[in-house]
Write a protein that holds these residues in place. Sequence first.
Motif, short mmCIF file in Angstrom:
data_model
loop_
_atom_site.label_atom_id
_atom_site.label_comp_id
_atom_site.label_asym_id
_atom_site.label_seq_id
_atom_site.Cartn_x
_atom_site.Cartn_y
_atom_site.Cartn_z
N PRO A 14 0.84 -1.15 0.05
CA PRO A 14 0.21 0.12 0.16
C PRO A 14 0.85 1.35 -0.23
O PRO A 14 2.08 1.18 0.60
N GLY A 15 0.53 2.19 -0.95
CA GLY A 15 1.29 3.31 -1.06
C GLY A 15 2.51 3.32 -1.98
O GLY A 15 2.78 4.51 -2.32
N GLY A 16 2.43 2.26 -2.60
CA GLY A 16 3.47 2.10 -3.65
C GLY A 16 3.14 2.37 -5.09
O GLY A 16 1.93 2.90 -5.03
N SER A 17 3.75 2.02 -5.97
CA SER A 17 3.68 2.54 -7.51
C SER A 17 3.76 1.43 -8.43
O SER A 17 4.71 0.35 -7.94
N LEU A 18 3.12 1.43 -9.48
CA LEU A 18 3.38 0.38 -10.55
C LEU A 18 3.06 1.23 -11.78
O LEU A 18 2.17 2.15 -11.94
N ARG A 19 3.58 0.79 -12.85
CA ARG A 19 3.38 1.23 -14.22
C ARG A 19 3.17 0.13 -15.18
O ARG A 19 3.63 -1.02 -15.42
N LEU A 20 1.58 0.18 -15.72
CA LEU A 20 1.39 -0.92 -16.55
C LEU A 20 1.47 -0.26 -18.12
O LEU A 20 1.40 0.66 -18.29
N SER A 21 1.95 -1.35 -18.91
CA SER A 21 2.05 -1.04 -20.20
C SER A 21 1.11 -1.93 -21.29
O SER A 21 1.07 -2.99 -20.84
N CYS A 22 0.77 -1.42 -22.25
CA CYS A 22 0.03 -2.11 -23.20
C CYS A 22 0.17 -1.89 -24.73
O CYS A 22 0.00 -0.88 -25.06
N ALA A 23 0.79 -2.76 -25.19
CA ALA A 23 1.34 -2.48 -26.81
C ALA A 23 0.30 -3.44 -27.62
O ALA A 23 0.04 -4.57 -27.49
N ALA A 24 -0.07 -2.52 -28.65
CA ALA A 24 -0.79 -3.17 -29.63
C ALA A 24 -0.04 -3.39 -30.90
O ALA A 24 0.73 -2.73 -31.42
N GLN A 81 0.18 4.77 -15.27
CA GLN A 81 1.01 4.96 -13.94
C GLN A 81 0.13 4.97 -12.82
O GLN A 81 -0.65 5.97 -12.56
N MET A 82 0.64 4.23 -11.88
CA MET A 82 -0.35 3.99 -10.60
C MET A 82 0.33 4.42 -9.37
O MET A 82 1.41 3.68 -9.11
N ASN A 83 0.01 5.42 -8.88
CA ASN A 83 0.62 6.00 -7.60
C ASN A 83 -0.27 5.75 -6.30
O ASN A 83 -1.36 5.83 -6.36
N SER A 84 0.36 5.89 -5.31
CA SER A 84 -0.38 5.79 -3.90
C SER A 84 -1.50 4.64 -3.90
O SER A 84 -2.72 4.84 -3.66
N LEU A 85 -1.11 3.42 -4.32
CA LEU A 85 -1.92 2.28 -4.47
C LEU A 85 -2.72 1.87 -3.15
O LEU A 85 -2.03 1.88 -2.07
N LYS A 86 -3.73 1.32 -3.25
CA LYS A 86 -4.60 0.97 -1.91
C LYS A 86 -4.96 -0.44 -2.34
O LYS A 86 -4.96 -0.95 -3.35
N PRO A 87 -5.17 -1.20 -1.22
CA PRO A 87 -5.58 -2.82 -1.36
C PRO A 87 -6.97 -2.65 -2.17
O PRO A 87 -7.25 -3.71 -2.86
N GLU A 88 -7.65 -1.68 -2.21
CA GLU A 88 -8.80 -1.80 -3.00
C GLU A 88 -8.69 -1.81 -4.47
O GLU A 88 -9.59 -1.85 -5.59
N ASP A 89 -7.38 -1.28 -4.86
CA ASP A 89 -6.87 -1.19 -6.30
C ASP A 89 -6.64 -2.70 -6.66
O ASP A 89 -6.35 -2.85 -8.08
N THR A 90 -6.60 -3.70 -5.79
CA THR A 90 -6.29 -5.08 -6.17
C THR A 90 -7.21 -5.56 -7.36
O THR A 90 -8.56 -5.55 -6.98
N ALA A 91 -6.77 -6.07 -8.60
CA ALA A 91 -7.77 -6.55 -9.46
C ALA A 91 -6.95 -6.96 -10.73
O ALA A 91 -5.56 -6.76 -10.88
N VAL A 92 -7.59 -7.67 -11.70
CA VAL A 92 -6.83 -7.76 -12.89
C VAL A 92 -7.21 -6.80 -13.59
O VAL A 92 -8.38 -6.30 -13.94
#
Length: 122
Positions: A14-24, A81-92
């Motif tokens: 919690p509070g961390g960051s992740l960056r997702l990418s999607c290439a077409a 870009q996902m910052n300040s992540l919360k447990p409720e952000d957990t998902a696919v």
Amino acid sequence: QVQLVESGGGLVQPGGSLRLSCAASGSIRSINAMGWYRQAPGKQRELVATIHSGGSTNYADSVKGRFTISRDNAKNTVYLQMNSLKPEDTAVYYCNAFIITWYRPTSASEYWGQGTQVTVSS
């Protein structure tokens, strides 16, 4: 054919960051809107953010101020870009795009990625 390939998911505190990418990739003439959706266990898939070819963006209220969507049109890639992540952000998290292909140049078709798991937990 067209493929959307996501990357960047994982486990974060919690509070961390992740960056997702999607290439077409594939027989792409142009890409209109691109976006991210997510689906948590037992819940319906929901919109996270979208970005249009001109750069206009839209966010779910739950992620405003924490997530940023962007795209690189030259690479046919969308980022989240996902910052300040919360447990409720957990998902696919699923990538979505409306793409005009060379073999169907008169209208856009909707495509989905395979999904990437994001888990926010201590």
